[in-house]
Scaffold this motif. Structure first.
Motif, short mmCIF file in Angstrom:
data_model
loop_
_atom_site.label_atom_id
_atom_site.label_comp_id
_atom_site.label_asym_id
_atom_site.label_seq_id
_atom_site.Cartn_x
_atom_site.Cartn_y
_atom_site.Cartn_z
N MET A 1 0.67 -1.08 0.12
CA MET A 1 0.11 0.16 0.11
C MET A 1 1.00 1.27 0.06
O MET A 1 1.90 1.30 0.71
N THR A 2 0.34 2.40 -0.48
CA THR A 2 1.00 3.40 -0.65
C THR A 2 0.13 4.50 -0.12
O THR A 2 -1.02 4.63 -0.65
N ALA A 3 0.56 5.20 0.98
CA ALA A 3 -0.28 6.43 1.53
C ALA A 3 -0.37 7.53 0.70
O ALA A 3 0.89 7.77 0.29
N LEU A 4 -1.55 8.01 0.21
CA LEU A 4 -1.59 9.25 -0.43
C LEU A 4 -1.71 10.28 0.47
O LEU A 4 -1.09 11.50 0.16
N ARG A 5 -2.58 10.36 1.46
CA ARG A 5 -2.46 11.57 2.32
C ARG A 5 -3.46 11.14 3.59
O ARG A 5 -4.55 10.48 3.69
N ALA A 6 -3.07 11.76 4.73
CA ALA A 6 -4.15 11.60 5.99
C ALA A 6 -5.39 12.38 5.72
O ALA A 6 -5.24 13.48 5.17
N LEU A 7 -6.39 11.41 6.24
CA LEU A 7 -7.61 12.03 6.14
C LEU A 7 -8.09 13.06 7.31
O LEU A 7 -8.50 13.87 7.33
N ASP A 8 -7.81 12.30 8.41
CA ASP A 8 -8.13 12.82 9.71
C ASP A 8 -7.87 11.68 10.91
O ASP A 8 -7.31 10.68 10.70
N GLU A 9 -8.29 12.36 11.88
CA GLU A 9 -7.85 11.20 13.23
C GLU A 9 -9.03 11.43 14.24
O GLU A 9 -9.62 12.66 14.42
N ARG A 10 -9.47 10.62 15.32
CA ARG A 10 -10.48 10.93 15.95
C ARG A 10 -10.11 9.67 17.30
O ARG A 10 -9.44 8.73 16.88
N VAL A 11 -10.80 9.89 18.20
CA VAL A 11 -11.00 8.75 19.21
C VAL A 11 -12.24 8.03 19.01
O VAL A 11 -13.41 8.78 18.74
N HIS A 12 -12.43 6.80 18.63
CA HIS A 12 -13.45 6.07 18.12
C HIS A 12 -14.40 5.88 19.22
O HIS A 12 -14.11 5.60 20.47
N SER A 13 -15.66 6.35 19.18
CA SER A 13 -16.85 6.50 20.10
C SER A 13 -17.22 4.93 20.77
O SER A 13 -17.62 5.06 21.72
N ALA A 14 -17.03 4.05 19.75
CA ALA A 14 -17.43 2.67 20.53
C ALA A 14 -16.30 2.06 21.09
O ALA A 14 -16.52 1.34 22.13
N THR A 15 -15.19 2.20 20.78
CA THR A 15 -13.84 1.38 21.35
C THR A 15 -13.13 2.30 22.26
O THR A 15 -12.13 1.67 22.80
N GLY A 16 -13.09 3.73 22.11
CA GLY A 16 -12.18 4.45 22.74
C GLY A 16 -10.82 4.52 22.29
O GLY A 16 -10.01 5.09 22.87
N ARG A 17 -10.56 3.88 21.23
CA ARG A 17 -9.08 4.00 20.57
C ARG A 17 -8.86 5.14 19.55
O ARG A 17 -9.68 5.49 18.90
N GLN A 18 -7.54 5.44 19.60
CA GLN A 18 -7.34 6.65 18.69
C GLN A 18 -7.43 5.95 17.34
O GLN A 18 -6.42 4.91 16.94
#
Length: 77
Positions: A1-18
Motif C-alpha cells: 500500500m502507498t499512503a496518499l494523504r492523511a484524512l483525519d483522526e479521532r477517538v473512536h466512540s465505540a472502542t475509545g481507541r485513537q
C-alpha cells in the motif's frame, strides 16, 4: 500500500481507541491482516457493497474523501 494523504483522526466512540484515517492505493502484492486482534478482515469491494460492511456510516472526512474521489457518491445507512 502507498499512503496518499492523511484524512483525519479521532477517538473512536465505540472502542475509545485513537483512529487515524489514511487514503491509500494498492502499489503491489496483496493486502493482508497485520494484527488479527485489531482487524477482522481485508476486502476489496465495489462501492455499492460498502454498506454491507459499514452499516453505521463512515466517519465524515472518510465519507467526503470517498464522495470526492469515486465517480458516484457512496451511500451507507
Amino acid at each position: 500500500m502507498t499512503a496518499l494523504r492523511a484524512l483525519d483522526e479521532r477517538v473512536h466512540s465505540a472502542t475509545g481507541r485513537q483512529m487515524h484515517y489514511v487514503a491509500c492505493e494498492a502499489a503491489a502484492g496483496f493486502a493482508a491482516i497485520g494484527d488479527e486482534e485489531e482487524i477482522g478482515a481485508v476486502v476489496w469491494d465495489r462501492k455499492d457493497e460498502l454498506a454491507e460492511y459499514v452499516t453505521y456510516g463512515f466517519f465524515k472526512p472518510v465519507q467526503e474523501y470517498l464522495n470526492d474521489t469515486l465517480a458516484e457518491p457512496v451511500t451507507t445507512a
